[in-house]
Motif scaffolding. Sequence first.
Motif, PDB file in Angstrom:
ATOM      1  N   GLY A  49       0.837  -1.197   0.000  1.00 41.49           N
ATOM      2  CA  GLY A  49       0.000   0.000   0.000  1.00 41.49           C
ATOM      3  C   GLY A  49       0.867   1.240   0.000  1.00 41.49           C
ATOM      4  N   PHE A  50       0.327   2.297   0.587  1.00 41.72           N
ATOM      5  CA  PHE A  50       1.034   3.571   0.635  1.00 41.72           C
ATOM      6  C   PHE A  50       0.877   4.147   2.043  1.00 41.72           C
ATOM      7  CE2 PHE A  50      -0.442   2.776  -3.640  1.00 41.72           C
ATOM      8  CZ  PHE A  50       0.696   2.953  -4.405  1.00 41.72           C
ATOM      9  N   SER A  51       1.536   3.520   3.010  1.00 40.97           N
ATOM     10  CA  SER A  51       1.371   3.946   4.398  1.00 40.97           C
ATOM     11  C   SER A  51       1.695   5.430   4.553  1.00 40.97           C
ATOM     12  CB  SER A  51       2.260   3.110   5.329  1.00 40.97           C
ATOM     13  OG  SER A  51       3.619   3.235   5.006  1.00 40.97           O
ATOM     14  N   TYR A  52       0.733   6.142   5.130  1.00 40.73           N
ATOM     15  CA  TYR A  52       0.868   7.591   5.336  1.00 40.73           C
ATOM     16  C   TYR A  52       1.197   8.326   4.035  1.00 40.73           C
ATOM     17  CZ  TYR A  52       0.767   6.102  10.161  1.00 40.73           C
ATOM     18  OH  TYR A  52       0.389   5.518  11.348  1.00 40.73           O
ATOM     19  N   GLY A  53       0.675   7.796   2.928  1.00 43.66           N
ATOM     20  CA  GLY A  53       0.849   8.458   1.642  1.00 43.66           C
ATOM     21  C   GLY A  53       2.266   8.437   1.100  1.00 43.66           C
ATOM     22  N   ASP A  54       3.136   7.613   1.703  1.00 42.15           N
ATOM     23  CA  ASP A  54       4.555   7.577   1.302  1.00 42.15           C
ATOM     24  C   ASP A  54       5.221   8.951   1.428  1.00 42.15           C
ATOM     25  OD1 ASP A  54       4.656   4.893   0.868  1.00 42.15           O
ATOM     26  OD2 ASP A  54       4.592   4.999  -1.318  1.00 42.15           O
ATOM     27  N   ILE A  61       7.295   7.087   7.842  1.00 43.10           N
ATOM     28  CA  ILE A  61       6.412   7.438   8.961  1.00 43.10           C
ATOM     29  C   ILE A  61       5.928   6.178   9.674  1.00 43.10           C
ATOM     30  CG2 ILE A  61       4.272   8.596   9.625  1.00 43.10           C
ATOM     31  CD1 ILE A  61       4.693  10.499   7.288  1.00 43.10           C
ATOM     32  N   ALA A  62       5.596   5.148   8.919  1.00 40.32           N
ATOM     33  CA  ALA A  62       5.178   3.885   9.533  1.00 40.32           C
ATOM     34  C   ALA A  62       6.258   3.339  10.460  1.00 40.32           C
ATOM     35  CB  ALA A  62       4.858   2.860   8.449  1.00 40.32           C
ATOM     36  N   ILE A  84       5.522  -7.152   2.437  1.00 39.83           N
ATOM     37  CA  ILE A  84       5.277  -7.169   0.998  1.00 39.83           C
ATOM     38  C   ILE A  84       5.204  -5.739   0.485  1.00 39.83           C
ATOM     39  CG2 ILE A  84       3.701  -7.890  -0.831  1.00 39.83           C
ATOM     40  CD1 ILE A  84       2.603 -10.002   1.181  1.00 39.83           C
ATOM     41  N   CYS A  85       6.040  -5.395  -0.481  1.00 39.10           N
ATOM     42  CA  CYS A  85       6.044  -4.078  -1.132  1.00 39.10           C
ATOM     43  C   CYS A  85       6.231  -2.973  -0.090  1.00 39.10           C
ATOM     44  CB  CYS A  85       4.777  -3.897  -1.957  1.00 39.10           C
ATOM     45  SG  CYS A  85       4.899  -2.580  -3.187  1.00 39.10           S
ATOM     46  N   ASN A  86       5.199  -2.214   0.255  1.00 41.44           N
ATOM     47  CA  ASN A  86       5.364  -1.190   1.284  1.00 41.44           C
ATOM     48  C   ASN A  86       5.805  -1.817   2.602  1.00 41.44           C
ATOM     49  OD1 ASN A  86       3.435   1.052   3.241  1.00 41.44           O
ATOM     50  ND2 ASN A  86       5.188   1.655   2.006  1.00 41.44           N
ATOM     51  N   GLY A  87       5.344  -3.039   2.866  1.00 45.66           N
ATOM     52  CA  GLY A  87       5.799  -3.753   4.063  1.00 45.66           C
ATOM     53  C   GLY A  87       7.284  -4.039   4.031  1.00 45.66           C
ATOM     54  N   ALA A  88       7.805  -4.340   2.832  1.00 46.52           N
ATOM     55  CA  ALA A  88       9.248  -4.559   2.681  1.00 46.52           C
ATOM     56  C   ALA A  88      10.008  -3.262   2.935  1.00 46.52           C
ATOM     57  CB  ALA A  88       9.553  -5.085   1.280  1.00 46.52           C
ATOM     58  N   GLN A  89       9.480  -2.157   2.417  1.00 51.21           N
ATOM     59  CA  GLN A  89      10.115  -0.855   2.632  1.00 51.21           C
ATOM     60  C   GLN A  89      10.163  -0.506   4.116  1.00 51.21           C
ATOM     61  OE1 GLN A  89       7.292   1.142   0.193  1.00 51.21           O
ATOM     62  NE2 GLN A  89       8.482   0.954  -1.697  1.00 51.21           N
ATOM     63  N   ILE A  90       9.091  -0.840   4.839  1.00 53.37           N
ATOM     64  CA  ILE A  90       9.046  -0.562   6.279  1.00 53.37           C
ATOM     65  C   ILE A  90      10.072  -1.417   7.021  1.00 53.37           C
ATOM     66  CG2 ILE A  90       7.613  -0.756   8.348  1.00 53.37           C
ATOM     67  CD1 ILE A  90       5.182  -0.148   6.466  1.00 53.37           C
ATOM     68  N   LEU A  91      10.170  -2.695   6.674  1.00 45.00           N
ATOM     69  CA  LEU A  91      11.143  -3.569   7.337  1.00 45.00           C
ATOM     70  C   LEU A  91      12.575  -3.091   7.106  1.00 45.00           C
ATOM     71  CD1 LEU A  91       9.638  -7.120   6.642  1.00 45.00           C
ATOM     72  CD2 LEU A  91       9.700  -5.887   8.825  1.00 45.00           C
ATOM     73  N   ALA A  92      12.847  -2.587   5.910  1.00 46.45           N
ATOM     74  CA  ALA A  92      14.182  -2.039   5.641  1.00 46.45           C
ATOM     75  C   ALA A  92      14.394  -0.742   6.410  1.00 46.45           C
ATOM     76  CB  ALA A  92      14.355  -1.815   4.137  1.00 46.45           C
ATOM     77  N   GLU A  93      13.365   0.075   6.474  1.00 48.86           N
ATOM     78  CA  GLU A  93      13.449   1.363   7.158  1.00 48.86           C
ATOM     79  C   GLU A  93      13.787   1.188   8.635  1.00 48.86           C
ATOM     80  OE1 GLU A  93      13.329   5.545   7.133  1.00 48.86           O
ATOM     81  OE2 GLU A  93      12.973   4.247   5.388  1.00 48.86           O
ATOM     82  N   VAL A  94      13.246   0.150   9.275  1.00 49.97           N
ATOM     83  CA  VAL A  94      13.485  -0.057  10.712  1.00 49.97           C
ATOM     84  C   VAL A  94      14.691  -0.960  10.968  1.00 49.97           C
ATOM     85  CG1 VAL A  94      11.069   0.317  11.252  1.00 49.97           C
ATOM     86  CG2 VAL A  94      11.885  -2.026  10.923  1.00 49.97           C
TER      87      VAL A  94
END
Length: 217
Positions: A49-54, A61-62, A84-94
């Motif tokens: 998805g697009f958590s907090y609008g990316d 932000i997530a 998955i997708c945005n979820g992958a970006q979040i896992l990398a971010e943290v």
Amino acid sequence: MKVGIIRFPGSNCDRDVFHVLELVGAKPEYVWWNTRDLSDYEAIVIPGGFSYGDYLRAGAIAAITPIVDGIKDCVSEGKPVLGICNGAQILAEVGLVPGVFTENENAKFICEWTDLKVESVKTPFTRLYKKNEIIRMPIAHAEGRYYTENIQELRDNDQIVLSFESENPNGSMEAITGVCDQEGLVCAVMPHPERASESILGSDDGRKFFEGIMKFR
């Protein structure tokens, strides 16, 4: 198996993930971003998805919401986590997986079916595939280009999970489009297995990602 599906403002693949988890016999539940205690769940999926609008950048932000602490607790307790997708970006971010997923090389949103190579089968989500098996799943992202400064370490530790097979649509380093932590419990993939979970969708190659969760004990 009780699986928590994390929801942020802007998540849009949560229902797809819920559906396929039910198909494979799991007991999925939605969990909102402000939840801290995830002890009731045996596995976690962070959908696309697009958590907090990316805003700022995808996942930024997530990454500072209360549920991240709960996800880290799950990892420390040996529970599998799939982003998955945005979820992958979040896992990398943290920092739960190495490297970053950044803006596509062509600076455009890409939505297309892709051929993928399964590079690692050590994760709960890829254990039902064969190493080097070619599968087909769609991608849909504007910030999916993978980069890391420790590529040799990823190779040595078998942390490259998926790579693009025939082309590299977003310019990722060595065509990498999925990675995991050293233990293999945390898996971050840009392609969408939930969108390739039934033959009516064009492919059911992604279904094993979720069947693998069910066989994890």
